[in-house]
Design a protein around this motif. Sequence first.
Motif, PDB file in Angstrom:
ATOM      1  N   ARG A   1       0.854  -1.185   0.000  1.00 51.85           N
ATOM      2  CA  ARG A   1       0.000   0.000   0.000  1.00 51.85           C
ATOM      3  C   ARG A   1       0.887   1.230   0.000  1.00 51.85           C
ATOM      4  NH1 ARG A   1      -2.548   0.584   6.162  1.00 51.85           N
ATOM      5  NH2 ARG A   1      -0.584   1.056   7.212  1.00 51.85           N
ATOM      6  N   GLU A   2       0.403   2.303  -0.592  1.00 52.58           N
ATOM      7  CA  GLU A   2       1.152   3.545  -0.677  1.00 52.58           C
ATOM      8  C   GLU A   2       0.248   4.713  -0.296  1.00 52.58           C
ATOM      9  OE1 GLU A   2       2.646   3.747  -4.656  1.00 52.58           O
ATOM     10  OE2 GLU A   2       4.447   2.570  -4.199  1.00 52.58           O
ATOM     11  N   GLY A   3       0.890   5.772   0.156  1.00 52.13           N
ATOM     12  CA  GLY A   3       0.171   6.986   0.494  1.00 52.13           C
ATOM     13  C   GLY A   3       1.109   8.165   0.466  1.00 52.13           C
ATOM     14  N   GLN A   4       0.550   9.354   0.438  1.00 52.57           N
ATOM     15  CA  GLN A   4       1.369  10.554   0.429  1.00 52.57           C
ATOM     16  C   GLN A   4       0.754  11.604   1.334  1.00 52.57           C
ATOM     17  OE1 GLN A   4       1.459  11.770  -3.673  1.00 52.57           O
ATOM     18  NE2 GLN A   4      -0.569  12.702  -3.602  1.00 52.57           N
ATOM     19  N   ALA A   5       1.595  12.441   1.875  1.00 52.55           N
ATOM     20  CA  ALA A   5       1.151  13.501   2.775  1.00 52.55           C
ATOM     21  C   ALA A   5       2.053  14.705   2.602  1.00 52.55           C
ATOM     22  CB  ALA A   5       1.170  13.021   4.224  1.00 52.55           C
ATOM     23  N   ARG A   6       1.461  15.876   2.575  1.00 53.48           N
ATOM     24  CA  ARG A   6       2.218  17.127   2.485  1.00 53.48           C
ATOM     25  C   ARG A   6       2.371  17.688   3.887  1.00 53.48           C
ATOM     26  NH1 ARG A   6       3.583  20.028  -1.754  1.00 53.48           N
ATOM     27  NH2 ARG A   6       2.191  18.801  -3.079  1.00 53.48           N
TER      28      ARG A   6
ATOM     29  N   GLY B   1      -1.862 -21.363  -3.984  1.00 56.53           N
ATOM     30  CA  GLY B   1      -2.471 -20.213  -4.658  1.00 56.53           C
ATOM     31  C   GLY B   1      -3.683 -19.686  -3.920  1.00 56.53           C
ATOM     32  N   LEU B   2      -4.507 -20.588  -3.386  1.00 52.29           N
ATOM     33  CA  LEU B   2      -5.687 -20.155  -2.639  1.00 52.29           C
ATOM     34  C   LEU B   2      -5.296 -19.450  -1.342  1.00 52.29           C
ATOM     35  CD1 LEU B   2      -8.012 -23.273  -3.126  1.00 52.29           C
ATOM     36  CD2 LEU B   2      -8.110 -21.077  -4.333  1.00 52.29           C
ATOM     37  N   LEU B   3      -4.243 -19.927  -0.683  1.00 53.13           N
ATOM     38  CA  LEU B   3      -3.784 -19.271   0.544  1.00 53.13           C
ATOM     39  C   LEU B   3      -3.281 -17.857   0.259  1.00 53.13           C
ATOM     40  CD1 LEU B   3      -1.881 -22.148   2.397  1.00 53.13           C
ATOM     41  CD2 LEU B   3      -4.120 -21.186   2.949  1.00 53.13           C
ATOM     42  N   SER B   4      -2.501 -17.706  -0.800  1.00 57.73           N
ATOM     43  CA  SER B   4      -2.002 -16.368  -1.125  1.00 57.73           C
ATOM     44  C   SER B   4      -3.134 -15.452  -1.569  1.00 57.73           C
ATOM     45  CB  SER B   4      -0.920 -16.450  -2.207  1.00 57.73           C
ATOM     46  OG  SER B   4      -1.394 -17.121  -3.355  1.00 57.73           O
ATOM     47  N   LEU B   5      -4.130 -15.991  -2.278  1.00 54.78           N
ATOM     48  CA  LEU B   5      -5.295 -15.180  -2.641  1.00 54.78           C
ATOM     49  C   LEU B   5      -6.052 -14.721  -1.399  1.00 54.78           C
ATOM     50  CD1 LEU B   5      -6.746 -17.074  -5.750  1.00 54.78           C
ATOM     51  CD2 LEU B   5      -5.714 -14.800  -5.727  1.00 54.78           C
ATOM     52  N   THR B   6      -6.161 -15.604  -0.409  1.00 54.46           N
ATOM     53  CA  THR B   6      -6.820 -15.225   0.844  1.00 54.46           C
ATOM     54  C   THR B   6      -6.051 -14.117   1.551  1.00 54.46           C
ATOM     55  OG1 THR B   6      -7.651 -17.494   1.094  1.00 54.46           O
ATOM     56  CG2 THR B   6      -7.647 -16.091   3.057  1.00 54.46           C
TER      57      THR B   6
ATOM     58  N   HIS C   1      -8.879  -5.775   1.528  1.00 53.68           N
ATOM     59  CA  HIS C   1     -10.154  -5.355   2.117  1.00 53.68           C
ATOM     60  C   HIS C   1      -9.950  -4.416   3.300  1.00 53.68           C
ATOM     61  CE1 HIS C   1     -14.381  -5.608   3.200  1.00 53.68           C
ATOM     62  NE2 HIS C   1     -14.031  -5.919   4.438  1.00 53.68           N
ATOM     63  N   ASN C   2      -8.888  -4.617   4.066  1.00 51.76           N
ATOM     64  CA  ASN C   2      -8.626  -3.788   5.256  1.00 51.76           C
ATOM     65  C   ASN C   2      -7.469  -2.829   5.055  1.00 51.76           C
ATOM     66  OD1 ASN C   2     -10.446  -5.307   7.350  1.00 51.76           O
ATOM     67  ND2 ASN C   2      -9.252  -6.917   6.359  1.00 51.76           N
ATOM     68  N   LEU C   3      -7.124  -2.536   3.816  1.00 46.72           N
ATOM     69  CA  LEU C   3      -5.907  -1.782   3.513  1.00 46.72           C
ATOM     70  C   LEU C   3      -5.841  -0.442   4.239  1.00 46.72           C
ATOM     71  CD1 LEU C   3      -4.100  -1.584   0.175  1.00 46.72           C
ATOM     72  CD2 LEU C   3      -4.794   0.567   1.190  1.00 46.72           C
ATOM     73  N   ARG C   4      -6.914   0.308   4.245  1.00 43.28           N
ATOM     74  CA  ARG C   4      -6.897   1.650   4.851  1.00 43.28           C
ATOM     75  C   ARG C   4      -7.075   1.632   6.361  1.00 43.28           C
ATOM     76  NH1 ARG C   4      -9.181   1.920  -0.091  1.00 43.28           N
ATOM     77  NH2 ARG C   4      -8.398   3.523  -1.524  1.00 43.28           N
ATOM     78  N   ARG C   5      -7.327   0.446   6.933  1.00 45.72           N
ATOM     79  CA  ARG C   5      -7.534   0.370   8.381  1.00 45.72           C
ATOM     80  C   ARG C   5      -6.412  -0.356   9.107  1.00 45.72           C
ATOM     81  NH1 ARG C   5     -12.628  -1.037   6.260  1.00 45.72           N
ATOM     82  NH2 ARG C   5     -12.258  -3.241   6.713  1.00 45.72           N
ATOM     83  N   LEU C   6      -5.458  -0.899   8.373  1.00 47.90           N
ATOM     84  CA  LEU C   6      -4.376  -1.651   9.009  1.00 47.90           C
ATOM     85  C   LEU C   6      -3.491  -0.722   9.832  1.00 47.90           C
ATOM     86  CD1 LEU C   6      -3.348  -3.979   6.043  1.00 47.90           C
ATOM     87  CD2 LEU C   6      -4.709  -4.586   8.044  1.00 47.90           C
TER      88      LEU C   6
ATOM     89  N   HIS D   1      -3.603   3.739  -0.712  1.00 50.20           N
ATOM     90  CA  HIS D   1      -4.215   3.049  -1.850  1.00 50.20           C
ATOM     91  C   HIS D   1      -3.362   1.839  -2.206  1.00 50.20           C
ATOM     92  CE1 HIS D   1      -1.081   4.773  -4.460  1.00 50.20           C
ATOM     93  NE2 HIS D   1      -1.261   5.894  -3.783  1.00 50.20           N
ATOM     94  N   PRO D   2      -3.913   0.844  -2.924  1.00 52.04           N
ATOM     95  CA  PRO D   2      -3.133  -0.345  -3.297  1.00 52.04           C
ATOM     96  C   PRO D   2      -1.931   0.024  -4.148  1.00 52.04           C
ATOM     97  CG  PRO D   2      -5.475  -0.717  -3.637  1.00 52.04           C
ATOM     98  CD  PRO D   2      -5.315   0.743  -3.345  1.00 52.04           C
ATOM     99  N   ALA D   3      -0.855  -0.760  -3.998  1.00 52.73           N
ATOM    100  CA  ALA D   3       0.391  -0.488  -4.720  1.00 52.73           C
ATOM    101  C   ALA D   3       0.792  -1.699  -5.563  1.00 52.73           C
ATOM    102  CB  ALA D   3       1.495  -0.114  -3.740  1.00 52.73           C
ATOM    103  N   GLY D   4       1.954  -1.583  -6.207  1.00 50.91           N
ATOM    104  CA  GLY D   4       2.361  -2.565  -7.205  1.00 50.91           C
ATOM    105  C   GLY D   4       2.545  -3.973  -6.702  1.00 50.91           C
ATOM    106  N   SER D   5       3.029  -4.140  -5.475  1.00 46.95           N
ATOM    107  CA  SER D   5       3.268  -5.487  -4.969  1.00 46.95           C
ATOM    108  C   SER D   5       1.984  -6.297  -4.885  1.00 46.95           C
ATOM    109  CB  SER D   5       3.917  -5.411  -3.581  1.00 46.95           C
ATOM    110  OG  SER D   5       5.193  -4.804  -3.652  1.00 46.95           O
ATOM    111  N   LEU D   6       0.876  -5.638  -4.596  1.00 46.59           N
ATOM    112  CA  LEU D   6      -0.399  -6.347  -4.552  1.00 46.59           C
ATOM    113  C   LEU D   6      -0.738  -6.942  -5.912  1.00 46.59           C
ATOM    114  CD1 LEU D   6      -2.853  -4.244  -2.340  1.00 46.59           C
ATOM    115  CD2 LEU D   6      -1.937  -6.518  -1.895  1.00 46.59           C
TER     116      LEU D   6
END
Length: 250
Positions: A31-36, A149-154, A161-166, A185-190
């Motif tokens: 996840r990535e974010g920016q702040a001024r 694959g199913l474990l990594s998808l989970t 789903h909880n990206l902004r609340r982690l 917001h989601p980033a490239g690694s996702l």
Amino acid sequence: MHTPASMVMGIVFSPLGLVLVFTAAITPQWREGQARLNMAGTGSLFRLGAKGHGMGPRTGSVEALLLLRSDGLWESCLQVEHSELKQCWPVAGSYQKDPRVRLAQGLVLTSLFLCGLGIVLACIGVRCWTDLPLRGVAASGGLLVVIAGLLSLTALGVYTHNLRRLGMDPSHGISNPRFPQLSLHPAGSLYFGWLGSCLQVLGGSALMFSFKQPRCPTCPSRPEQTVCPAFRSCPEITSKTDMDVYEVSC
């Protein structure tokens, strides 16, 4: 040996998926974010670092920095925009203690282990150095790859789903007040992770088709008699001297 197309597909897709998921796991761009920020309120560290890179504010300019924050499963980074000033550190604090982050870490590690084990079994099952593959071993490896694959998808689903609340829960102390306007917001690694997980499921599913035994041809005059792995046992075929005899893997 004639290797079934499903095995070839599984042997190609499964390692590729493993590499992509591993790349996603070790990179800090989930996840990535920016702040001024106002430089006057951030301390001397950013101010000195910015001046050291030729970014010190001139007289009369607005003393502000645009910081880019990125978080991964095991590492977080902070960078000043348009600058080489960047610092990374192991995840800590409320983000590290968040049970959803810990769940994602455990699922990804388990996925990598199972996928690697499944690929080893699949390679043993294909047995390119012999005529007949070990279909049960290859299919078992495919099953492990599908589970991986199913474990990594989970893990990716829980994190997204909880990206902004982690790390932002009040019980864990809320986020650092120095980043009041941080938008995440989601980033490239996702995206690497999603792609790799899908390839793992596809590759593992292809290997699982190895459980199905192919049908061997029969003699026209003796329907009950099969001619696998060679056609030599069929009188109609062996009587034709001008016909080539091919080995069929079953």
